[in-house]
Motif scaffolding. Structure first.
Motif, PDB file in Angstrom:
ATOM      1  N   UNK A   1       0.837  -1.209   0.000  1.00 61.84           N
ATOM      2  CA  UNK A   1       0.000   0.000   0.000  1.00 61.84           C
ATOM      3  C   UNK A   1       0.868   1.254   0.000  1.00 61.84           C
TER       4      UNK A   1
ATOM      5  N   UNK B   1       1.276   4.027  -2.649  1.00 68.53           N
ATOM      6  CA  UNK B   1       0.544   5.298  -2.721  1.00 68.53           C
ATOM      7  C   UNK B   1       1.497   6.483  -2.637  1.00 68.53           C
TER       8      UNK B   1
ATOM      9  N   UNK C   1       2.890  10.667  -5.005  1.00 71.09           N
ATOM     10  CA  UNK C   1       3.249  12.034  -4.640  1.00 71.09           C
ATOM     11  C   UNK C   1       4.507  12.502  -5.367  1.00 71.09           C
TER      12      UNK C   1
ATOM     13  N   UNK D   1      -1.464  24.783  -5.988  1.00 69.92           N
ATOM     14  CA  UNK D   1      -2.196  25.055  -4.756  1.00 69.92           C
ATOM     15  C   UNK D   1      -1.595  24.294  -3.579  1.00 69.92           C
TER      16      UNK D   1
ATOM     17  N   UNK E   1      -0.701  25.358   0.512  1.00 72.29           N
ATOM     18  CA  UNK E   1      -1.085  24.591   1.692  1.00 72.29           C
ATOM     19  C   UNK E   1       0.125  24.175   2.509  1.00 72.29           C
TER      20      UNK E   1
ATOM     21  N   UNK F   1      -9.986  23.862  -5.717  1.00 75.80           N
ATOM     22  CA  UNK F   1      -8.719  23.187  -6.001  1.00 75.80           C
ATOM     23  C   UNK F   1      -8.010  22.805  -4.719  1.00 75.80           C
ATOM     24  N   UNK F   2      -7.944  23.773  -3.783  1.00 75.43           N
ATOM     25  CA  UNK F   2      -7.270  23.481  -2.510  1.00 75.43           C
ATOM     26  C   UNK F   2      -7.975  22.343  -1.785  1.00 75.43           C
TER      27      UNK F   2
ATOM     28  N   UNK G   1      -7.024  19.032  -3.424  1.00 75.85           N
ATOM     29  CA  UNK G   1      -5.673  18.638  -3.004  1.00 75.85           C
ATOM     30  C   UNK G   1      -5.727  18.080  -1.586  1.00 75.85           C
ATOM     31  N   UNK G   2      -6.436  18.800  -0.716  1.00 74.65           N
ATOM     32  CA  UNK G   2      -6.534  18.378   0.669  1.00 74.65           C
ATOM     33  C   UNK G   2      -7.205  17.014   0.784  1.00 74.65           C
TER      34      UNK G   2
ATOM     35  N   UNK H   1      -7.250  14.651  -1.430  1.00 75.33           N
ATOM     36  CA  UNK H   1      -6.331  13.609  -1.902  1.00 75.33           C
ATOM     37  C   UNK H   1      -5.387  13.197  -0.777  1.00 75.33           C
ATOM     38  N   UNK H   2      -4.863  14.206  -0.065  1.00 81.49           N
ATOM     39  CA  UNK H   2      -3.970  13.892   1.054  1.00 81.49           C
ATOM     40  C   UNK H   2      -4.732  13.065   2.100  1.00 81.49           C
TER      41      UNK H   2
ATOM     42  N   UNK I   1      -7.348  11.131   1.633  1.00 79.23           N
ATOM     43  CA  UNK I   1      -7.600   9.784   1.123  1.00 79.23           C
ATOM     44  C   UNK I   1      -6.353   8.916   1.234  1.00 79.23           C
ATOM     45  N   UNK I   2      -5.189   9.501   0.918  1.00 78.73           N
ATOM     46  CA  UNK I   2      -3.949   8.747   1.068  1.00 78.73           C
ATOM     47  C   UNK I   2      -3.729   8.363   2.529  1.00 78.73           C
TER      48      UNK I   2
ATOM     49  N   UNK J   1      -6.027   5.545   3.608  1.00 77.00           N
ATOM     50  CA  UNK J   1      -5.624   4.265   3.029  1.00 77.00           C
ATOM     51  C   UNK J   1      -4.437   3.687   3.789  1.00 77.00           C
TER      52      UNK J   1
END
Lengths: 284, 284, 284, 284
Positions: B122, B125, B129, B140, B144, C153-154, C157-158, C160-161, C163-164, C167
Motif C-alpha cells: 500500500x 501510494x 506524490x 495550490x 497549503x 482546487x485546494x 488537493x486536501x 487527496x492527502x 484519502x492517502x 488508506x
C-alpha cells in the motif's frame, strides 16, 4: 524579582543559577537532565498502572520510583537552600507542585498500598512547563497564550451561553425521553447534552423516541453552528496577536494603551510616545 | 543537483529524462501510465484483503500482483540504470519506497503465506506524490504546505499542551473511575482522553460514575475551546501565505498602497510602479 | 440563452413566463405554490416510510401521492409545451430531475410493490433550488458558492492527502488489529479510518490491542491538526469573496483578470479599464 | 420606552428603579441577590431529579422550592406594581418567563404528582440573561451577537443546504441499508445522517453493508468539508465586527490610513484627524 540585597553565600548563588536559570551551559544541562528524569518518572507511573506490567516488572518499577523520589527530594532541598527566599519558593505554584509530587513517593515507602495516591506523581508533567518557560525557546507559545488571554472574556461569555443551552436542552430531553432510554435525571441529561453539543457522541445515552430524536437533531444542528464561534474567536484573536504588532506602551499623559506598532504619538491626546513602542525587537 | 560532468551514455540520458522528468510528452505519458499502474496495484491489494473476494478471485488477483511486481521491478532496474548516480537514487527516500514496495511481491513468489507482509505494498501510494511533485501542476498544494510549515512550531507547542492535558485528565479519570468502567490503566485512560478531546467519542469506554461524568463534561467543554486553536493557527497561516503575493509599494504619483504582487502600473493612475514591487523576495 | 427568433404562440410565451420566470406577481405565485407542493409531496414520501404511519394512513398518503404525481405531470407537460425549445429543456439537468421524480409515481400506479423505487421522489428537493435560483432572493448564497468554488482546487488537493492518509492508516490498522477486533479487511479498516479522522467515531469498530490503540491515538491527534485545514481554506476564501470586491473585468489589451474593485487602469499594461469594473452595484 | 407622563407614586418609582435598573448600589445588590436565588432554585430542580437525592432530601428540596416560589411570586407582584405599565410588563417576553416559572411551583402546592411540569422551572435560567443585559458589564457579548446577527442569513442558507443534504443522504441510505441495520424509516435515516454529518456519531445506528459503508464514508468526507463553512462564516463576521472600530480616515498631513475608531490624532505625525473618523455610524 526582589531587588533587595542578596545575602546568600557565593556557592548558593552559583548553584541557584544552575538550578533556577538556563542562561549558562551548566543551567541548560541541568534543565535537560531534569526533563529526562521527569519524563522517565512519568513513564514509570503510567506503565506501573498496567496490570500485566505491574505483575512482571512491579518490583523494578518500584525501585526506579524510589530512585526518582530520592533525586527529586534532593532537588527540592537544593531549591529550598539556594533560592533567594526559601519561603517565597516554597509557597509558589511550582514549589507546591514540586512538594506535592515527591510526597506520594515518600508515603509509598511506608504505605505501599496507596496506589491511587501515586497517580498524583503525574503532576510532575507540570514541572516541564517551568523548564520550557525558563528556556524561552518556544516564543511561539507566547503568541498562543496572548491570543487565548485576549479572547478569554469572549470565551467565558460563550461558555455561559453553552452552559445555559445544555441545561435547557438537558431538562427538555429529561422530560421528553424519561428514564427508560437512559435519561435518568437532569444531571445525566445535561451530561448527554454536553456529549452531543461538543460532537463527542459516545452513544452510551441516545434518544429512543421520535420526538427525542427530533429534538436531538435540532440540538446537533444548533451545535454545528455553535461550534463555529470559539474557532472564530480564537482565529480573530490570533490574527491580531500575529499581525497587529500592537505595542504595550502606555501614554504618559492620558494613559491610553493598545497603540499600533508604528505609533509615534498618542492617538487620543497627541502626546509623543516613548520610542520603545516601535523598536522593541523581542515582541513578535 | 550535482554539477559534475554527466558520463552516462546517450540512451541512458534520454531514457532517464522520460523516467525522472515530466517536461516532455513521453515523460508525461510515462507518469500517467505509472499512476494508473500504481492505483490498479493498490486496488488489487485492497480487494484481496476482503475474504469473499479473495475466495473467488484470489488466483486472478495473485496473477495481477505478479504482473505489477514484474513491471515495478523492471521500472526499479530502469531507474537504477538511468539515474545520474545509481547509489544516490537507491538511498533516496523514494528509492527506498520503490524497493520496499516490490520486495513483498518478490517474497510472495516464494512464501505465499506471508499475507500481512503484502500490506506493505500500500506504500506504493506514496509514489504517486513523487509524480505529482514532478508534474507541479498542483501549485495550490504549495500554498497549503507553506502554510502548514509556517505554523509547524505553533502546532507542535499546541500538541505538547494537548498531550499534557490528556495525560493529566487520563490519570485523573483512572483514579476516579477505576477498572470497573473500562479505565483499566493510565494508558487506557489516556486513550479515552484522546478519544474524548478530539471529539471522536467511540463510546467503547465511557464514564459511569457521577463524578467521572462531571469531569468528562468539563474535559469536553475544555476540548470545545481547545479544538479552536489549531484551526485558528492554520487560518492565520493560510491568510499570510495567500496575502504574501500582495506588495506594499506606494504609487509615487497618487500614493495608493496595497498593489497586487504582479502589478507593474498603479491601478488608479497608471503610473509605473518601482520594480521592487514584484521582485522583493524577503517580504512576508 | 438562444438569440434565435421566438416562434412560440403568444399564450405559450405568457404561460412560459409564469412557469420559467419569477419577475411577475403571477410567476412568484406559481413558484410559491410549487414550493409548497414539493415540500408537501416530500413529507408524504418521508412519512409513508414510517411503518406505523404507513399502516394507518397508507391509503390516504397513496391518494395524496397520486394527486401530486398528476399535478407534477401536468407541470412537466406545461414546461415542455411552453419552453422556448422543448428538447433543450427535456435534456437539461432540471428537466431530467422533473421527469425522474414523476416516473416512480406513474410506475407505482401499475406496480404498487416497488416501494424502494418511490424514494427517488425525494429528489424533488433539488427542484426547490431551481426556484431559489430563479428568485435570486438569496444573494448570500452566491458569496458562499463563490468562496467554495474559489477554494475547490485546494479542497481537492486536501482531500487527496486525506484519502492517502486513510488508506495508509487503514492498511496499517488491518495488519496490527486483524479480523478479531472488527478490522476484517482493508476496505473496512479504511472505513474505520474515515470514521475516526472525521471525528464521527461510531464505535462499531474500535481498536482492541494496546498497539492498535496507540496508533489510533496518533491518528486522532493527526486528524485534530488536519481538521483545521479545510476550515482555514474556506475562511480565507470567504474573507476574499466578502472583502476584496474584486471585479471580473478583463483588460481589453492584455487579457488580465482579477482587478481590484477600485481599479481604473490595468495593473499589468496600464490600459484603461471599462468603468463597469468599479461601478457594478450587484456584486458585493 | 414610553415618553408619557409618569403617574406612579414616588415609592413605586424608587422601588421600580431598584428592581428594573442596575445603575444604583441598591439595584446592583438586588440583581446579585436575584442571581443567587435563581441559580439556587435551578440547583434544587436539577438535584431533585436525581432519584437517590430525591429519596433522601426530597422533603427538604420541596420546602426550599416553596420558599423560592414564594420569593419569586413576591418579586413578580412587585414588578407588576412598580412597572411603569403593568400590562406592558406582563405581556413582555421576560414577564411571561417570570410568570411561567412560578406557576409550576404554585401548581405543585396542590398537585404534587406533576413532577415533569416542574422542569419548566429550569427556564428561570433565561431570567439571568435579563440581569446580564441590564448590567451591560459584558460588552464582549454584543460583539458576539453582532457577528452572529450579521451572518444569520448566510447561516440560514447554509442550514438549508445541510437539511437538503441530510434528506437526500438519509433517503439514499434507507434504500441501500434497509430496516435490518436500523435504518427503519426515512426520518430515522435522516436522524442518522444528521448524527453523522455533524460528526456526533453515537453509533446507535451504523451502516452494515459494504455499499452503505462506502456511501457513509463519502457523506463523512463531505461533512468534513462542509463543517468548515459555518466556522468560516462566523470568523469573517467576527473579523468585521472587530475591525468595525477601525476608521478609514486619511491623515491630511502625512496621508496615513487605518486609524483606530477612537483616534483623534494621527499616530505618526500628531495631526488632528477630522471628527468623522470616530462618528461615522454607517461604516461597516
Amino acid at each position: 524579582m526582589s531587588h533587595a540585597v542578596d545575602t546568600r553565600a557565593p556557592w548558593r548563588v552559583s548553584l541557584g543559577n544552575i538550578i533556577f536559570n538556563s542562561d549558562t551551559p551548566a543551567g541548560r544541562a541541568f534543565d535537560l537532565l531534569l526533563t529526562v528524569l521527569i519524563i522517565a518518572s512519568i513513564l514509570v507511573v503510567v506503565l506501573d498502572s498496567v496490570a500485566r506490567i505491574h505483575q512482571h516488572y512491579g518490583a523494578l518499577l518500584h525501585g526506579a520510583e524510589l530512585c526518582f523520589t530520592a533525586l527529586f527530594t534532593l532537588e527540592y532541598v537544593a531549591r529550598l537552600v539556594t533560592a533567594r527566599r526559601a519561603s517565597h519558593y516554597a509557597r509558589s505554584f511550582f514549589g507546591l507542585v514540586d512538594l506535592l509530587t515527591i510526597l506520594p513517593g515518600v508515603v509509598a515507602l511506608t504505605l505501599p498500598g496507596a496506589q491511587y495516591l501515586l497517580s498524583v506523581r503525574v503532576l510532575r508533567l507540570l514541572r516541564i512547563f517551568r523548564i520550557l518557560k525558563l528556556a524561552r525557546y518556544l516564543s511561539e507559545a507566547s503568541v498562543l497564550s496572548t491570543a487565548l488571554r485576549n479572547s478569554a472574556t469572549k470565551i467565558i461569555v460563550f461558555l455561559s451561553v453553552v452552559l445555559t443551552m445544555v441545561t435547557l436542552i438537558g431538562s427538555l430531553m429529561y422530560v421528553v425521553e424519561g428514564p427508560e432510554h437512559g435519561f435518568t435525571s437532569i444531571p445525566t441529561s445535561i451530561y448527554w447534552a454536553i456529549v452531543t453539543l461538543t460532537t463527542v457522541g459516545y452513544g452510551d445515552i441516545a434518544p429512543g423516541t421520535p420526538l427525542g430524536k427530533t429534538l436531538a437533531s435540532l440540538a446537533m444542528i444548533l451545535g454545528y453552528g455553535v461550534i463555529a464561534v470559539p474557532t472564530g474567536i480564537v482565529t480573530v484573536s490570533l490574527t491580531q496577536a500575529q499581525r497587529a504588532r500592537q505595542s504595550f506602551v502606555t501614554c504618559s499623559r492620558c494613559g491610553l494603551q493598545g497603540h499600533e506598532g508604528d505609533a509615534r504619538f498618542c492617538r487620543r491626546c497627541a502626546e509623543p510616545l516613548p520610542p520603545e513602542a516601535a523598536a522593541d525587537p523581542e515582541r513578535r
